[in-house]
Scaffold this active site. Structure first.
Site, short mmCIF file in Angstrom:
data_model
loop_
_atom_site.label_atom_id
_atom_site.label_comp_id
_atom_site.label_asym_id
_atom_site.label_seq_id
_atom_site.Cartn_x
_atom_site.Cartn_y
_atom_site.Cartn_z
N TRP A 1 61.52 10.43 95.66
CA TRP A 1 62.33 9.55 96.47
C TRP A 1 63.54 9.98 96.44
O TRP A 1 64.45 9.52 97.29
CB TRP A 1 62.32 8.07 95.67
CG TRP A 1 62.92 8.08 94.51
CD1 TRP A 1 62.84 8.71 93.46
CD2 TRP A 1 64.17 7.05 94.11
NE1 TRP A 1 63.92 8.33 92.40
CE2 TRP A 1 64.43 7.20 92.88
CE3 TRP A 1 64.71 5.86 94.89
CZ2 TRP A 1 65.38 6.51 92.08
CZ3 TRP A 1 65.75 5.40 94.17
CH2 TRP A 1 65.96 5.71 92.76
N ASP A 2 63.86 11.04 95.87
CA ASP A 2 65.27 11.72 95.78
C ASP A 2 65.47 11.98 97.24
O ASP A 2 66.68 11.93 97.62
CB ASP A 2 65.08 13.06 94.84
CG ASP A 2 64.78 12.69 93.49
OD1 ASP A 2 63.95 11.87 93.43
OD2 ASP A 2 65.35 13.57 92.66
N GLU B 1 63.04 4.49 84.67
CA GLU B 1 61.56 4.92 84.09
C GLU B 1 61.49 4.66 82.63
O GLU B 1 60.59 5.09 82.02
CB GLU B 1 61.37 6.41 84.61
CG GLU B 1 61.15 6.55 86.01
CD GLU B 1 60.94 8.12 86.38
OE1 GLU B 1 60.96 9.09 85.74
OE2 GLU B 1 60.70 8.36 87.46
N LYS C 1 67.02 4.23 81.73
CA LYS C 1 67.16 5.50 81.89
C LYS C 1 68.23 5.91 83.05
O LYS C 1 69.27 6.89 82.99
CB LYS C 1 65.67 6.36 82.31
CG LYS C 1 65.84 7.75 82.58
CD LYS C 1 64.42 8.19 82.98
CE LYS C 1 64.58 9.67 83.27
NZ LYS C 1 63.26 10.01 83.94
N GLN C 2 68.29 5.20 84.12
CA GLN C 2 69.23 5.18 85.31
C GLN C 2 69.47 3.91 85.87
O GLN C 2 68.94 3.02 85.53
CB GLN C 2 68.36 6.35 86.03
CG GLN C 2 67.35 5.81 86.73
CD GLN C 2 66.38 6.93 87.19
OE1 GLN C 2 65.52 7.43 86.36
NE2 GLN C 2 66.56 7.42 88.32
C1 BGC Z 1 64.15 10.36 87.47
C2 BGC Z 1 63.64 9.83 88.89
C3 BGC Z 1 63.55 11.28 89.78
C4 BGC Z 1 63.06 12.34 89.21
C5 BGC Z 1 63.19 13.70 90.08
C6 BGC Z 1 63.35 11.76 87.07
O1 BGC Z 1 64.00 11.86 85.69
O2 BGC Z 1 63.76 9.33 86.61
O3 BGC Z 1 64.26 8.93 89.39
O4 BGC Z 1 62.95 10.82 90.97
O5 BGC Z 1 63.50 12.65 87.86
O6 BGC Z 1 64.48 13.98 90.35
#
Ligand code: BGC
Length: 743
Positions: A332-333, A472, A568-569
């Protein structure tokens, strides 16, 4: 435009070999080349990647972006000493990546163990004008005595992805005693890559060629007088079977044509493409801190290098074309962190990125069906085919010693709505009816169909169960607020743009009426999911100081982390970023204050978004701090922060932070909004953007907004709808954002 900055590596260190190989990587969207040195170092991960050139070696392995044969490496012998910076001593050293033209230059003086000094200069670039073209040049000058110089270089197909060999050698050959060519095929027989190289050497040397052990090598030897220079200019052409007109002959022909032009002309040709790019997209800031401009230039350099603008069958990998992290997969980035930059600078690239999803619709429909849903369930990680590519296992579970399963492919479904969000953003910024008719609407309808089929009924309301939101560290929850709101937005967009049959229309309307959207409580807080507030908290200070490393998983298993309020984010904060018109400044601030202390920022996607929300909450100092920290994700001092590739989304987020956060330029339901929030350290920000066919140049100071546009522009400036004709100047009032509206 002021002079572009550059990235400098002031000294050689074996500890930062891989970090700088990533930071200084070359790229033109078709090829990416890690900035490894010509001479080999055991700890250095060498790599050259071609967009979309993936291979899965066995059914139990993950598809990965193939590390191509190495054309850059050279074995350099000076008076019998093998050149390496790990022996002798370094008298002076400087390496610099020039963002203006993409050229990497290294100049050094080496004192060899034999006591003699040699000046060695290396240059290279991947052409922005001819995407198959790689040029490099090495010049060696003995400073103390005459010297014998021997260089061995060629096409080295012993290269692997961490030991996994993906290519078979089909043929290697030397044409006319000068042009080297190797053809290689992926083990599954699906794809081919052909590489041709030529070395122009001066003074002329005796040459010999060898083909042995997957290496096609040329040896050149010469005797060079003291103070004279030995120069080797190597030109390579790399093309794959997916390219139009691909064939071994055309590869050779193209190489020969380039050789005729020579390094300097080819560099000038490439530089003119870079010049256009910078004119179209550069963000300039006048800041008390010079690193701010550098971070923006760095980000935009990589945004160009990683973007496969040549093909809508490829998209942008999480590490761009700079390394093997995440196996070159697409997340999704792309839609959420990278596409907005392209949309505002070169919208045709945004269209291509969305088209990549459209081409892969069949895979998404198959995944939905396999999981018992309708419509399109796009894979959490994808590569060429559009199938789910998420690996099954990740880090070791510290309690069991076994690898832990990755749940994202099963439940991290918000990507589906993120794609729909991006389709809408694209249409708003371009009014491109053709794209919508041919592709966009299908994407909206199929993604909406997925959500409708995924909802479950609980006491009369519709809910989304067993999902993973952007955070996540919190898996398998019900009603993740981000997911529910974005799914709602997705279905609403499908109804707005699309044309459902009567039955689906009813279902869509029912979905919108009955889907549970977690509302703010008395403290303006939105609960991340049904159970989040009931979980215990722990002191995260230790993990926050090591953010980006997932250090918490060394102390707790994922299952344990899941049972605590640990992010995490950005998650609810991410939601307030995505649909800004829904939330008041108070809500933004309250959720930021609640969730940020519980967020480790172990994902590089987190910090800059917190910065944008802090800016929109009017907290400029906090916003600036987040943004500056986000700029350090790759550029910071940690010697290993980006060993396996650039954090692509984080580079997009540097742009987002400046443009959407500080300049406050956002798109909200078809309208362009401007609410500047410049940090105190910035005297001004200026940048170009395009909006519905108008080319606009915006300049902001803390007092004034200046806009120049090629076409009349409607823009809501600090809450006031404004018609901008050609040139427009108005004071910043610091007033009025009308937010907190209904969905
Ligand atoms: C993040 C995801 C991201 C992926 C790729 C993961 O560590 O939690 O949100 O899409 O890394 O960058």
């Amino acid at each position: 435009m002021s002079t572009l900055t550059s990235l400098k590596e002031p000294q050689f260190s074996p500890h930062t070999l891989n970090k700088f190989a990533t930071l200084m990587a070359a790229g033109n969207g078709y090829l990416g080349l890690r900035a490894c040195h010509e001479e080999a170092y055991t700890d250095q991960t060498r790599g050259m990647y071609l967009a979309g050139f993936y291979h899965r070696a066995t059914p139990s392995e993950t598809t990965e972006l193939v590390n191509l044969p190495d054309v850059l490496q050279m074995r350099i012998e000076l008076d019998g000493e093998i050149f390496t910076l790990l022996s002798g001593s370094i008298v002076d050293y400087r390496r610099e990546l020039n963002y203006a033209n993409g050229e990497l230059v290294r100049r050094l003086t080496w004192l060899a163990p034999n006591g003699k000094r040699y000046q060695i200069n290396c240059q290279r670039f991947l052409s922005a004008a001819q995407h198959s073209l790689l040029c490099s040049r090495i010049a060696i000058t003995p400073l103390d005595d005459s010297a014998s110089v021997t260089i061995s270089t060629g096409i080295d197909a012993t290269q692997t992805n961490s030991g996994r060999q993906h290519l078979d050698e089909i043929s290697v050959r030397v044409f006319e005693q000068r042009y080297l060519q190797g053809c290689y095929r992926t083990l599954d027989g699906e794809n081919e890559v052909t590489i041709a190289s030529f070395c122009a050497v001066s003074p002329e040397t005796s040459n010999s060629f060898f083909a042995k052990n997957r290496r096609l090598t040329q040896h050149c030897s010469a005797s060079i007088a003291k103070g004279k220079t030995f120069q080797l200019e190597k030109t390579s052409w790399i093309s794959c079977s997916r390219d139009e007109g691909y064939g071994a002959e055309s590869v050779l022909e193209n190489l020969i044509n380039c050789v005729k032009s020579g390094y300097d002309n080819l560099l000038a040709e490439s530089a003119s493409v870079w010049r256009n790019y910078w004119q179209r997209s550069r963000v300039e800031v006048i800041s008390e801190h010079s690193q701010d401009q550098h971070a923006l230039d760095f980000a935009l350099y990589h945004l160009f290098a990683m973007t496969p603008a040549h093909s809508e069958r490829c998209s942008i990998a999480a590490k761009g074309l700079t390394g093997e992290g995440y196996k070159g997969h697409i997340f999704w980035d792309t839609e959420v962190f990278l596409l907005p930059f392209h949309l505002m600078t070169q919208p045709e690239i945004a269209r291509q990125l969305l088209s990549y999803r459209w081409h892969n619709l069949a895979g998404a429909q198959a995944k939905a069906q396999k999981n018992g849903y309708q419509g399109a369930l796009f894979p959490w990680e994808s590569a060429w085919s559009g199938e789910e590519e998420t690996p099954e296992f990740a880090a070791i579970n510290i309690r069991t010693g076994l690898r832990q399963k990755v749940a994202s492919a099963l439940a991290e479904h918000h990507l589906v709505a993120d794609i729909a969000w991006a389709v809408d953003a694209y249409y708003q910024a371009t009014l491109d009816e053709t794209f919508m008719r041919e592709r966009g609407v299908t994407l909206l309808l199929e993604t909406a169909r997925f959500w409708i089929s995924r909802a479950v009924e609980v006491n009369g309301r519709l809910e989304l169960h067993d999902v993973i939101g952007p955070d996540e560290y919190t898996e398998h929850v019900n009603n993740n607020a981000y997911t529910n709101y974005l799914a709602y937005h997705n279905v609403k967009l499908a109804l707005k743009y699309g044309c459902f049959d009567a039955e689906l229309k009813n279902l869509a309307e029912d979905f919108l009426t009955r889907l549970w959207l977690p509302a703010s409580d008395d403290n303006q807080l939105i609960e991340q999911d049904d159970t989040f507030f009931s979980k215990p908290t722990i002191d995260l200070a230790k993990y926050k100081t090591q953010q980006g490393t997932q250090a918490i998983l060394l102390d707790y298993s994922r299952a344990e982390v899941n049972e605590m309020q640990i992010l995490k984010q950005a998650d609810v904060v991410m939601l307030t970023y995505m649909l800004p018109w829904l939330f008041t400044q108070q809500q933004l601030a309250a959720n930021l204050d609640y969730y940020e202390p519980r967020t480790i920022h172990d994902s590089s996607l987190s910090k800059a978004i917190h910065g944008v929300i802090a800016a929109r909450s009017g907290r400029l100092a906090q916003a600036y701090q987040f943004w500056q920290q986000a700029c350090l994700i790759d550029l910071g001092d940690d010697p290993h922060s980006c060993d396996d590739g650039i954090h692509a989304a984080a580079t997009g987020a540097i742009w987002l932070g400046a443009v959407q956060g500080f300049a406050g330029l956002t798109v909200e339901r078809g309208e362009l909004h401007l609410n500047p929030h410049l940090p105190q350290a910035w005297r001004s920000i200026s940048f170009p953007f395009v909006w519905q066919g108008a080319q606009v140049q915006l300049r902001l100071t803390s007092q004034q907004i200046s806009i120049i546009t090629t076409k009349p522009l409607r823009i809501v400036i600090e809450g006031v709808e404004t018609e901008v004709l050609h040139e427009f100047v108005t004071p910043v009032t610091g007033s009025g954002t009308t937010k907190g509206e209904c969905l």
